[in-house]
Design a protein around this motif. Structure first.
Motif, PDB file in Angstrom:
ATOM      1  N   PHE A  63     -11.169   0.977 -17.690  1.00 54.16           N
ATOM      2  CA  PHE A  63     -11.323   0.681 -19.525  1.00 54.16           C
ATOM      3  C   PHE A  63      -9.995   0.476 -19.237  1.00 54.16           C
ATOM      4  N   LEU A  64      -8.590   0.135 -18.896  1.00 58.28           N
ATOM      5  CA  LEU A  64      -7.750   0.166 -20.234  1.00 58.28           C
ATOM      6  C   LEU A  64      -7.879  -1.374 -18.970  1.00 58.28           C
ATOM      7  N   ALA A  65      -8.234  -1.975 -18.224  1.00 53.56           N
ATOM      8  CA  ALA A  65      -8.437  -3.435 -18.155  1.00 53.56           C
ATOM      9  C   ALA A  65      -8.751  -4.265 -19.277  1.00 53.56           C
TER      10      ALA A  65
ATOM     11  N   LEU B 251      -4.353  -4.551 -23.383  1.00 54.62           N
ATOM     12  CA  LEU B 251      -3.033  -3.987 -23.399  1.00 54.62           C
ATOM     13  C   LEU B 251      -2.595  -4.907 -22.079  1.00 54.62           C
ATOM     14  N   SER B 252      -1.405  -5.501 -22.226  1.00 52.69           N
ATOM     15  CA  SER B 252      -1.280  -6.569 -20.943  1.00 52.69           C
ATOM     16  C   SER B 252      -1.039  -5.788 -19.728  1.00 52.69           C
TER      17      SER B 252
ATOM     18  N   ALA C  56       1.134   2.698 -18.450  1.00 55.73           N
ATOM     19  CA  ALA C  56       0.163   3.419 -18.871  1.00 55.73           C
ATOM     20  C   ALA C  56      -0.607   4.617 -17.383  1.00 55.73           C
ATOM     21  N   LEU C  57      -0.160   3.523 -16.507  1.00 56.30           N
ATOM     22  CA  LEU C  57      -0.531   4.540 -14.842  1.00 56.30           C
ATOM     23  C   LEU C  57       0.621   5.260 -14.607  1.00 56.30           C
TER      24      LEU C  57
ATOM     25  N   GLN D 195      -1.030 -15.002 -15.662  1.00 60.09           N
ATOM     26  CA  GLN D 195      -1.365 -15.529 -16.266  1.00 60.09           C
ATOM     27  C   GLN D 195       0.321 -15.679 -16.796  1.00 60.09           C
ATOM     28  N   GLY D 196       1.578 -14.357 -16.264  1.00 61.55           N
ATOM     29  CA  GLY D 196       2.458 -14.394 -16.257  1.00 61.55           C
ATOM     30  C   GLY D 196       3.371 -15.480 -15.084  1.00 61.55           C
ATOM     31  N   GLN D 197       4.954 -15.103 -15.365  1.00 64.88           N
ATOM     32  CA  GLN D 197       5.707 -15.581 -15.043  1.00 64.88           C
ATOM     33  C   GLN D 197       6.321 -15.024 -13.304  1.00 64.88           C
TER      34      GLN D 197
END
Length: 591
Positions: free
Chosen positions: A311-313, A339-340, A347-348, A381-383
């Motif tokens: 759900f958070l994804a 959410l990123s 959150a987890l 998509q991040g570093q």
């Protein structure tokens, strides 16, 4: 500055004859100016484009009437105007004056007293115009029923938007009217990415879409249902609850899940920011449990935890606020947006900590989160995990300091130069920099140090290099102060007004303005990277430079005030540019 291409004939000829087209023609027939009506109903922004668009639309609709053999086709687009200087029609005047409750004879008497006796010719002209308007309204209704195309949420935006706008929104992933409606309903600055669009033009486009899809509201978050279900699923009888009075002492007096969460926050949150974050994540999980799973937090099992991760994804649109509404008020929802990956991990971690504490307090019998693989990996998509990527490279740092040296001797520039020099030399967090006072600086046999009360309410002594002290003396002198004359409670970071310190928001905005101006001379790729920098990059820059120059990890950890050595160890990974150069030196050197 590039100018928007004017509306050409195809822009109108390719548009579908939907209800918005006939709404425009009706509005013009009732006397609304063409430019105003075209802006409202046809999404045409520029007034000089409205007359041609109106004329082409009239030709298309009149052609429909001619093909049907309707002799009234000339009424399409006909402007029926009263001669200038003539009094208004009797019915319009009665309605405007609020005389609906008067008898017809009384209305006529008042009208004649106000405007004088109407001549027979004027009376015939008004009657003729009234008949023409009635025929015109009837014709437009019939043509809309015959040729109008009602919009569907699944329709592609092609044909409903002008070609130029269609091309732009499709690049943003908006393919159908439903996609555009969902983007608008999500709220916030939904128009970002649309060239030359701001709040005013965005509001007009939103009204246009609402005209096309008036009966397709976005699903709203069930505020009323949430309140009722929270009471029903309070957790007072949760399946995972430890029965009170059995098995010895319990660490909390909580009778339900809400009280248990409040006890956890009070016991474990060490700062207002942590209190806010813990409360937010716990509330979201509780609301998800009661609304999506029809159970309380203390009923949740491993399957629920895994489902919440999914759900958070991908947070559904109806769980995202579309209005700036108060908590649990209409228009409010638990999330402000998708959410990123970092927000999901946070959150987890908070929920795992909550359940672990509830088990230790013997409120719950077990922690279902230990049964779930909570690893989310890196953002594709991040570093990655390269924390050094959020530090200024030597070239970027030189550009920043050079800009501050040449920007002019203003209070704002003097302040930002001190911020950059002091923060990069000490590694302070933004909150620690804001809270620093003149009295916190102390001279020791080994040099100057700053007494810091930092994260986790921990005290530490931070070495202040000579370069940072030199910048501090110069900055204080520019404010008419010295170390000897300034009061101990004087903020090191002063406001431009000369009274008191500054808040985090003012500091953040000042640094953002600096970033936009300082890096114009850098290569394009480097400039794009540093344009997303923030105040925290100064702390990362301090740690990265210290690690590169061989400062031992234990010294850097103490200097930064980090409790976990693994966090500090991340700075010892070389920046990407240095790794690239090292590989070039090895594999591209001549034999």
């Amino acid at each position: 500055m590039p100018r928007r291409a004017p509306v050409v004939a195809d822009d109108v000829r390719t548009l579908r004859l939907g209800p918005h087209c006939f709404a425009h023609l009706r509005a013009v027939a009732e006397g609304v100016p063409v430019a105003e009506s075209a802006q409202r109903y046809l999404a045409i922004e520029h007034g000089n484009q409205a007359p041609s668009a109106h004329r082409l639309l009239v030709e298309r609709v009149a052609a429909v009437a001619r093909r049907a053999g309707d002799p009234r086709w000339r009424l399409v687009g006909l402007r029926i105007e009263e001669p200038a200087g003539d009094p208004p029609a009797l019915d319009a005047w009665v309605q405007a004056e609020g005389l609906d409750g008067w008898s017809q004879a009384e209305q006529l008497q008042l009208y004649q007293a106000r405007f004088g006796q109407e001549t027979p010719g004027e009376h015939r002209r008004r009657q003729r115009n009234a008949r023409l308007r009635a025929h015109q309204r009837s014709l437009l209704r019939e043509l809309e029923a015959r040729a109008g195309e009602p919009a569907s949420p699944l329709d592609l935006v092609d044909g409903w938007l002008a070609p130029a706008l269609t091309e732009v929104v499709r690049r943003l992933g908006v393919l159908t009217l439903a996609d555009l409606q969902a983007r608008i309903a999500r709220g916030g600055r939904w128009w970002l990415g649309l060239p030359s669009y701001g709040p005013v033009k965005a509001a007009r486009l939103a009204r246009y879409v609402q005209l096309l899809l008036p009966a397709s509201p976005m699903p709203s978050w069930p505020v009323v249902t949430a309140g009722e279900r929270l009471a029903r699923y309070s957790g007072a009888q949760g399946l995972n609850r430890v029965p009170r009075g059995e098995g010895g002492f319990t660490g909390t007096d909580a009778e339900n899940d809400h009280q248990a969460v409040q006890a956890w926050i009070a016991a474990r949150a060490g700062s207002p920011a942590t209190v806010k974050a813990y409360a937010r994540e716990a509330e979201r999980f509780i609301l998800w449990c009661v609304l999506e799973r029809q159970k309380a937090l203390s009923d949740a099992g491993a399957e629920d935890c895994r489902a919440y991760m999914d759900f958070l994804a991908k947070v559904p649109d109806r769980w995202i606020s579309r209005d700036n509404a108060h908590r649990m008020a209409p228009g409010w929802a638990p999330f402000k947006g998708p959410l990123s990956l970092a927000s999901q991990k946070q959150a987890l971690a908070a929920l795992h900590s909550l359940f672990a504490w509830l088990v230790q307090a013997r409120y719950l019998g077990s922690n279902p989160w230990v049964l779930v693989n909570r690893k989310l990996g890196d953002d594709p998509q991040g570093q990655g995990d390269d924390i050094g990527s959020r530090a200024f490279t030597p070239a970027a740092w030189q550009a920043l300091i050079a800009y501050l040296d040449q920007a002019g001797d203003t209070p704002a520039h003097r302040r930002m130069r001190w911020v950059c020099m002091f923060a990069s030399a000490t590694g302070l967090r933004a909150a620690e920099l804001i809270g620093a006072k003149v009295g916190h600086l102390q001279a020791t046999p080994g040099g100057w140090v700053l007494r810091v009360h930092g994260k986790g309410r921990k005290n530490r002594m931070v070495p202040v290099p000579t370069s940072a002290m030199g910048a501090t003396w110069a900055y204080l002198a520019s404010r008419g102060l010295t170390m000897e004359t300034a009061a101990p409670e004087t903020p090191l970071l002063g406001s431009l007004s000369g009274e008191g310190g500054v808040g985090y928001r003012a500091l953040h905005e000042a640094f953002a303005r600096l970033v936009k101006q300082a890096f114009t001379g850098l290569p394009e790729a480097e400039r794009r990277r540093v344009q997303r920098s923030s105040m925290h990059w100064l702390r990362h820059t301090h740690a990265t430079r210290a690690a590169e120059h061989g400062v031992p990890p234990d010294i850097l950890q103490e200097n930064l005030g980090q409790s976990d050595p693994r966090t500090t160890a991340r700075y010892y990974r070389a920046q990407l540019e240095r790794r690239q150069q090292a590989m070039e030196d090895v594999f591209c050197a001549p034999p």
